[in-house]
Design an enzyme around this catalytic site. Structure first.
Site, PDB file in Angstrom:
ATOM      1  N   SER A   1       0.874  -1.180   0.000  1.00 39.33           N
ATOM      2  CA  SER A   1       0.000   0.000   0.000  1.00 39.33           C
ATOM      3  C   SER A   1       0.905   1.223   0.000  1.00 39.33           C
ATOM      4  O   SER A   1       1.546   1.509   1.012  1.00 39.33           O
ATOM      5  CB  SER A   1      -0.864   0.033   1.254  1.00 39.33           C
ATOM      6  OG  SER A   1      -1.566  -1.173   1.420  1.00 39.33           O
TER       7      SER A   1
ATOM      8  N   LYS B   1       0.890   5.699   8.156  1.00 41.38           N
ATOM      9  CA  LYS B   1       1.490   5.827   6.820  1.00 41.38           C
ATOM     10  C   LYS B   1       0.405   5.955   5.750  1.00 41.38           C
ATOM     11  O   LYS B   1       0.459   6.826   4.883  1.00 41.38           O
ATOM     12  CB  LYS B   1       2.373   4.591   6.591  1.00 41.38           C
ATOM     13  CG  LYS B   1       2.980   4.401   5.228  1.00 41.38           C
ATOM     14  CD  LYS B   1       2.174   3.523   4.309  1.00 41.38           C
ATOM     15  CE  LYS B   1       1.990   2.089   4.785  1.00 41.38           C
ATOM     16  NZ  LYS B   1       1.316   1.236   3.803  1.00 41.38           N
TER      17      LYS B   1
ATOM     18  N   LYS C   1      -7.240   1.723  -2.350  1.00 38.94           N
ATOM     19  CA  LYS C   1      -6.769   1.296  -1.032  1.00 38.94           C
ATOM     20  C   LYS C   1      -6.833   2.468  -0.022  1.00 38.94           C
ATOM     21  O   LYS C   1      -7.177   2.264   1.148  1.00 38.94           O
ATOM     22  CB  LYS C   1      -5.342   0.758  -1.153  1.00 38.94           C
ATOM     23  CG  LYS C   1      -4.676   0.383   0.151  1.00 38.94           C
ATOM     24  CD  LYS C   1      -5.306  -0.816   0.844  1.00 38.94           C
ATOM     25  CE  LYS C   1      -4.615  -1.068   2.178  1.00 38.94           C
ATOM     26  NZ  LYS C   1      -5.177  -2.180   2.926  1.00 38.94           N
TER      27      LYS C   1
HETATM   28  P1  NAD Z   1       5.900  -5.807   7.372  1.00 39.20           P
HETATM   29  O1  NAD Z   1       6.684  -4.643   7.889  1.00 39.20           O
HETATM   30  O2  NAD Z   1       5.526  -6.922   8.306  1.00 39.20           O
HETATM   31  O3  NAD Z   1       6.674  -6.467   6.128  1.00 39.20           O
HETATM   32  C1  NAD Z   1       7.419  -5.743   5.182  1.00 39.20           C
HETATM   33  C2  NAD Z   1       8.693  -6.511   4.854  1.00 39.20           C
HETATM   34  O4  NAD Z   1       9.424  -5.794   3.847  1.00 39.20           O
HETATM   35  C3  NAD Z   1       9.624  -6.661   6.053  1.00 39.20           C
HETATM   36  O5  NAD Z   1       9.853  -8.036   6.309  1.00 39.20           O
HETATM   37  C4  NAD Z   1      10.905  -5.939   5.614  1.00 39.20           C
HETATM   38  O6  NAD Z   1      12.087  -6.560   6.085  1.00 39.20           O
HETATM   39  C5  NAD Z   1      10.815  -5.994   4.100  1.00 39.20           C
HETATM   40  N1  NAD Z   1      11.583  -4.956   3.405  1.00 39.20           N
HETATM   41  C6  NAD Z   1      11.631  -3.629   3.666  1.00 39.20           C
HETATM   42  N2  NAD Z   1      12.409  -2.997   2.762  1.00 39.20           N
HETATM   43  C7  NAD Z   1      12.867  -3.951   1.904  1.00 39.20           C
HETATM   44  C8  NAD Z   1      13.689  -3.900   0.746  1.00 39.20           C
HETATM   45  N3  NAD Z   1      14.199  -2.747   0.280  1.00 39.20           N
HETATM   46  N4  NAD Z   1      13.951  -5.063   0.100  1.00 39.20           N
HETATM   47  C9  NAD Z   1      13.430  -6.247   0.557  1.00 39.20           C
HETATM   48  N5  NAD Z   1      12.642  -6.344   1.646  1.00 39.20           N
HETATM   49  C10 NAD Z   1      12.349  -5.204   2.322  1.00 39.20           C
HETATM   50  O7  NAD Z   1       4.600  -5.188   6.712  1.00 39.20           O
HETATM   51  P2  NAD Z   1       3.215  -5.937   6.355  1.00 39.20           P
HETATM   52  O8  NAD Z   1       2.284  -5.820   7.510  1.00 39.20           O
HETATM   53  O9  NAD Z   1       3.511  -7.262   5.762  1.00 39.20           O
HETATM   54  O10 NAD Z   1       2.640  -4.932   5.240  1.00 39.20           O
HETATM   55  C11 NAD Z   1       3.174  -4.895   3.917  1.00 39.20           C
HETATM   56  C12 NAD Z   1       2.298  -3.943   3.090  1.00 39.20           C
HETATM   57  O11 NAD Z   1       0.958  -4.455   3.068  1.00 39.20           O
HETATM   58  C13 NAD Z   1       2.229  -2.522   3.666  1.00 39.20           C
HETATM   59  O12 NAD Z   1       2.177  -1.594   2.637  1.00 39.20           O
HETATM   60  C14 NAD Z   1       0.919  -2.540   4.446  1.00 39.20           C
HETATM   61  O13 NAD Z   1       0.348  -1.245   4.575  1.00 39.20           O
HETATM   62  C15 NAD Z   1       0.069  -3.460   3.572  1.00 39.20           C
HETATM   63  N6  NAD Z   1      -1.017  -4.152   4.272  1.00 39.20           N
HETATM   64  C16 NAD Z   1      -0.825  -4.702   5.508  1.00 39.20           C
HETATM   65  C17 NAD Z   1      -1.878  -5.341   6.151  1.00 39.20           C
HETATM   66  C18 NAD Z   1      -1.711  -5.954   7.535  1.00 39.20           C
HETATM   67  O14 NAD Z   1      -2.738  -6.289   8.164  1.00 39.20           O
HETATM   68  N7  NAD Z   1      -0.504  -6.119   8.044  1.00 39.20           N
HETATM   69  C19 NAD Z   1      -3.133  -5.434   5.534  1.00 39.20           C
HETATM   70  C20 NAD Z   1      -3.294  -4.912   4.249  1.00 39.20           C
HETATM   71  C21 NAD Z   1      -2.226  -4.272   3.627  1.00 39.20           C
END
Ligand code: NAD
Length: 293
Positions: free
Chosen positions: A94, A237, A169
Site C-alpha cells: 500500500s 502511513k 486502497k
Molecule cells: P511488514 O513490515 O511486516 O513487512 C514488510 C517486509 O518488507 C519486512 O519483512 C521488511 O524486512 C521488508 N523490506 C523492507 N524494505 C525492503 C527492501 N528494500 N527489500 C526487501 N525487503 C524489504 O509489513 P506488512 O504488515 O507485511 O505490510 C506490507 C504492506 O501491506 C504494507 O504496505 C501494508 O500497509 C500493507 N497491508 C498490511 C496489512 C496488515 O494487516 N498487516 C493489511 C493490508 C495491507
C-alpha cells in the site's frame, strides 16, 4: 511461470506460502526478515532483489511504503538491475498512488510492465488466501497475472490505470480507520453506561451497524488483545498518503485529519506497533473505562 516474491513480513509470508501451496515456483527475498521456513516449503532463496528479478517472469513486492518499493525496484541491486524485458512487476504494497505512477514510468523505460495491486483483509485473510485485491494498470498484464492473484485473494478487481489500485486502497483505509473509531466511541459509551459490551456486540452485529471491521476488531478489543495484525504505524502511513493525495487534489478530508491525530496520540502512548484495534485505547483513556469481557 517463475514468480519472484520480495517482502516476507506479516502479509508477504502467508501470501508467498499460498503461492507455494498452489504449486508455483517461487524465488524469494527479504532485506531484514529471515525466510528459512519458506525455503523448507520449497521456495528458492534469493540473495538480493536483483537476483529474484533475474529468476522471475512475474515479480511481486509486498513492502511497507513508497520509499521501500522505490529502493527495492529502482535502487542498487534492485529489481530493475536484474529483470528481463517483458517481466510483469506486481506491487502489492500500500503506497502513494503518485509513487506507483513514478515507479511504473521508470520500469516501463526498461521494458517492464507494472501493476499496483494493494490488498485489504489483514493477516487472517492473507493466511486464508481470501484477500480483496484492487488492481491498477495494463489490462493485458492484469489478465496474465489474475490466476496468481486469485491464489492470494477471493476478490480480485481491476479498478483502472496505474495508481488506481492505491487510490482505492486509500479509500479503504479511511473507511476502516473511521469505522474502528466509531465502534470504539460507541462501545466505550455502552460500557460506561453499564451494559456488557459483549452483549452489545451480539445485539448489533447483524444489524445496519454491523461490519467486517466490527466482527474482526470487537473480539480483539473485548480480549484486550492488540497484537498486530495491522500496526498503527502502518495505518498512520496510509492516512498520510491519503492526506497528501487529497490535498494535492484540493479535496478536504476532515474526518481523515481527525483520526490521524488520534493515531498520533496513540503513537505517543507507545502503541505504534499495536494493532489498529488499539484505537479504542484513545477513547478508553478519555472516558476512564476499559471495554473488556
Ligand atoms: P511488514 O513490515 O511486516 O513487512 C514488510 C517486509 O518488507 C519486512 O519483512 C521488511 O524486512 C521488508 N523490506 C523492507 N524494505 C525492503 C527492501 N528494500 N527489500 C526487501 N525487503 C524489504 O509489513 P506488512 O504488515 O507485511 O505490510 C506490507 C504492506 O501491506 C504494507 O504496505 C501494508 O500497509 C500493507 N497491508 C498490511 C496489512 C496488515 O494487516 N498487516 C493489511 C493490508 C495491507
Amino acid at each position: 511461470m517463475n514468480i519472484g516474491f520480495i517482502g516476507l513480513g506479516i502479509m508477504g509470508r502467508p501470501m508467498a506460502k499460498n503461492l507455494l501451496k498452489a504449486g508455483y515456483a517461487l524465488t524469494i527475498f527479504d532485506k531484514f526478515a529471515k525466510f528459512d521456513d519458506l525455503v523448507s516449503l520449497g521456495a528458492r532463496a534469493g540473495i538480493s532483489n536483483k537476483d529474484v528479478a533475474a529468476q522471475s517472469d512475474v515479480i511481486i513486492t509486498m513492502l511497507p511504503n513508497s520509499p521501500h518499493v522505490k529502493e527495492a525496484v529502482l535502487g542498487q541491486d534492485g529489481v530493475l538491475d536484474g529483470a528481463k524485458v517483458g517481466t510483469i512487476l506486481v506491487d502489492m504494497s500500500s503506497i502513494a498512488p503518485g509513487a506507483s505512477q513514478e515507479i511504473c514510468a521508470a520500469v516501463k523505460e526498461k521494458g517492464l510492465v507494472m501493476l499496483d495491486a494493494p490488498v485489504s483483509g489483514g493477516e487472517p485473510k492473507a493466511i486464508e488466501g481470501t484477500l480483496a485485491v484492487m488492481v491498477g494498470g495494463d489490462t493485458n498484464a492484469f489478465e496474465t497475472v489474475r490466476p496468481i492473484l486469485e491464489k492470494m485473494g477471493s476478490s480480485v478487481v481491476h479498478v483502472g490505470e496505474i495508481g488506481a489500485g492505491n487510490v482505492t486502497k486509500l479509500a479503504n483505509q479511511i473507511i476502516v480507520a473511521l469505522n474502528i473509531a466509531a465502534v470504539s466511541e460507541a462501545f466505550v459509551l455502552a460500557t460506561k453506561a453499564g451494559v456488557n459490551p459483549e452483549s452489545v456486540f451480539n445485539a448489533i452485529k447483524g444489524g445496519l451497524a454491523g461490519s467486517t471491521v466490527m466482527n474482526a476488531k470487537v473480539p480483539m478489543i473485548l480480549d484486550g488483545n492488540f497484537k498486530p495484525g495491522f500496526r498503527i504505524d502502518l495505518h498512520i502511513k496510509d492516512l498520510q498518503n491519503a492526506l497528501d493525495t487529497a490535498h494535492a487534489l484540493n479535496v478536504p478530508v476532515p474526518l481523515t485529519a481527525n483520526i490521524m491525530e488520534t493515531m498520533q496520540a496513540l503513537k505517543n502512548d507507545d502503541l505504534g506497533t499495536s494493532d489498529h484495534s488499539a484505537i479504542v485505547r484513545y477513547y478508553e483513556k478519555l472516558a476512564r473505562i476499559e471495554v473488556r469481557r
